[in-house]
Motif scaffolding. Structure first.
Motif, mmCIF file in Angstrom:
data_model
loop_
_atom_site.group_PDB
_atom_site.id
_atom_site.type_symbol
_atom_site.label_atom_id
_atom_site.label_comp_id
_atom_site.label_asym_id
_atom_site.label_seq_id
_atom_site.Cartn_x
_atom_site.Cartn_y
_atom_site.Cartn_z
ATOM 1 N N VAL A 1 49.653 74.229 1.054
ATOM 2 C CA VAL A 1 48.245 74.669 0.724
ATOM 3 C C VAL A 1 47.984 76.250 1.196
ATOM 4 O O VAL A 1 48.654 76.921 2.019
ATOM 5 C CB VAL A 1 47.279 73.798 1.519
ATOM 6 C CG1 VAL A 1 47.844 73.868 3.021
ATOM 7 C CG2 VAL A 1 45.924 74.165 1.314
ATOM 8 N N LEU A 3 45.455 78.974 2.552
ATOM 9 C CA LEU A 3 44.291 79.324 3.273
ATOM 10 C C LEU A 3 43.499 80.619 3.349
ATOM 11 O O LEU A 3 44.533 81.543 3.005
ATOM 12 C CB LEU A 3 44.487 78.710 4.754
ATOM 13 C CG LEU A 3 45.202 77.384 4.877
ATOM 14 C CD1 LEU A 3 45.681 77.267 6.487
ATOM 15 C CD2 LEU A 3 44.544 76.329 4.422
ATOM 16 N N CYS A 21 37.363 78.295 6.834
ATOM 17 C CA CYS A 21 38.583 78.282 6.319
ATOM 18 C C CYS A 21 38.670 77.538 4.880
ATOM 19 O O CYS A 21 38.446 76.333 4.989
ATOM 20 C CB CYS A 21 39.634 77.821 7.297
ATOM 21 S SG CYS A 21 41.188 77.639 6.694
ATOM 22 N N ALA A 23 40.500 76.309 1.272
ATOM 23 C CA ALA A 23 41.962 76.176 1.019
ATOM 24 C C ALA A 23 41.933 75.759 -0.657
ATOM 25 O O ALA A 23 40.917 75.309 -1.026
ATOM 26 C CB ALA A 23 42.256 74.593 1.600
ATOM 27 N N LEU A 28 42.675 69.851 1.944
ATOM 28 C CA LEU A 28 42.602 70.295 3.298
ATOM 29 C C LEU A 28 42.163 69.132 4.256
ATOM 30 O O LEU A 28 42.605 68.899 5.559
ATOM 31 C CB LEU A 28 41.196 71.315 3.656
ATOM 32 C CG LEU A 28 41.542 72.129 4.860
ATOM 33 C CD1 LEU A 28 42.791 72.891 4.868
ATOM 34 C CD2 LEU A 28 40.273 72.973 5.075
ATOM 35 N N ASN A 31 45.094 67.548 6.105
ATOM 36 C CA ASN A 31 45.937 68.356 6.928
ATOM 37 C C ASN A 31 45.607 68.385 8.370
ATOM 38 O O ASN A 31 44.395 68.253 8.497
ATOM 39 C CB ASN A 31 45.902 69.817 6.309
ATOM 40 C CG ASN A 31 46.764 70.165 5.326
ATOM 41 O OD1 ASN A 31 47.941 70.272 5.338
ATOM 42 N ND2 ASN A 31 46.375 69.557 4.111
ATOM 43 N N MET A 33 44.744 70.759 11.203
ATOM 44 C CA MET A 33 44.524 72.053 11.051
ATOM 45 C C MET A 33 44.370 72.747 12.566
ATOM 46 O O MET A 33 44.161 72.038 13.591
ATOM 47 C CB MET A 33 43.068 72.200 10.547
ATOM 48 C CG MET A 33 42.644 71.498 9.133
ATOM 49 S SD MET A 33 43.515 72.583 7.980
ATOM 50 C CE MET A 33 42.727 74.318 8.313
ATOM 51 N N ARG A 71 35.273 70.030 9.908
ATOM 52 C CA ARG A 71 35.757 70.094 8.486
ATOM 53 C C ARG A 71 34.624 69.574 7.505
ATOM 54 O O ARG A 71 34.337 68.618 7.928
ATOM 55 C CB ARG A 71 37.201 69.717 8.232
ATOM 56 C CG ARG A 71 37.331 68.317 8.262
ATOM 57 C CD ARG A 71 38.725 67.656 7.990
ATOM 58 N NE ARG A 71 39.589 67.564 9.208
ATOM 59 C CZ ARG A 71 40.932 67.994 8.991
ATOM 60 N NH1 ARG A 71 41.672 68.451 8.003
ATOM 61 N NH2 ARG A 71 41.974 67.573 10.108
ATOM 62 N N ASN A 76 36.428 71.003 1.029
ATOM 63 C CA ASN A 76 37.577 71.312 1.149
ATOM 64 C C ASN A 76 37.774 72.684 1.837
ATOM 65 O O ASN A 76 38.657 73.529 1.932
ATOM 66 C CB ASN A 76 38.433 71.627 -0.171
ATOM 67 C CG ASN A 76 39.986 71.291 -0.049
ATOM 68 O OD1 ASN A 76 40.450 70.508 0.578
ATOM 69 N ND2 ASN A 76 40.711 71.996 -0.789
ATOM 70 N N THR A 77 36.948 72.624 3.057
ATOM 71 C CA THR A 77 36.713 73.788 4.088
ATOM 72 C C THR A 77 36.968 73.177 5.569
ATOM 73 O O THR A 77 36.733 72.077 5.771
ATOM 74 C CB THR A 77 35.577 74.605 3.847
ATOM 75 O OG1 THR A 77 34.462 73.818 4.161
ATOM 76 C CG2 THR A 77 35.593 75.212 2.524
ATOM 77 N N ALA A 97 47.225 75.354 8.824
ATOM 78 C CA ALA A 97 47.455 73.836 8.461
ATOM 79 C C ALA A 97 48.834 73.609 8.409
ATOM 80 O O ALA A 97 49.879 74.378 8.357
ATOM 81 C CB ALA A 97 46.964 73.773 7.022
#
Length: 125
Positions: A1, A3, A21, A23, A28, A31, A33, A71, A76-77, A97
């Motif tokens: 991934v 970032l 952040c 991805a 994400l 993951n 983080m 998150r 997906n952040t 990640a």
């Protein structure tokens, strides 16, 4: 991934910033983080971690009560909300990640395999 961190800037002491952040090339939400920061001449320092699966977060004592990590799976952040900022919070902030396997040493940079490019946060007194 891959970032990419963003949202840094210059803020007065007591102010707030929200880092993001983003991805690509991976999901994400699957993951574990981490957020780290590095001030000039200092080692990279743990700030926060988000565990997967679940919603457990870990916050460094130096920022506890002021910073919140979260998150947004739909976008997906990951985000780092920073309130009551102090001059000593000045640093380059990085998101990281490591995939779905949780690391017991989550507070160490070596636990993470993917890193964003960093975003500068400067807090003036």
């Amino acid at each position: 991934v891959q970032l990419q961190a963003s949202g840094g800037g210059l803020v007065q002491a007591g102010g707030s910033l929200r880092l993001s952040c983003a991805a690509s090339g991976g999901i994400l939400s699957r993951n574990n983080m981490g957020w780290f920061r590095q001030a000039p001449g200092k080692e990279r320092e743990f700030v926060a971690a988000l565990r997967w699966p679940g919603s457990t977060t870990y916050i460094a004592d130096s920022v506890k009560g002021r910073f919140t990590a979260s998150r947004d799976n739909a976008k997906n952040t990951a985000s780092l909300q920073m309130n009551s900022l102090k001059p000593e919070d000045t640093a380059v902030y990085y998101c990281a990640a490591r995939g779905p396997s949780f690391a017991v040493n989550y507070w160490t940079p070596s636990a993470y395999g993917s890193w964003g490019q960093g975003t500068q946060v400067t807090v003036s007194s």
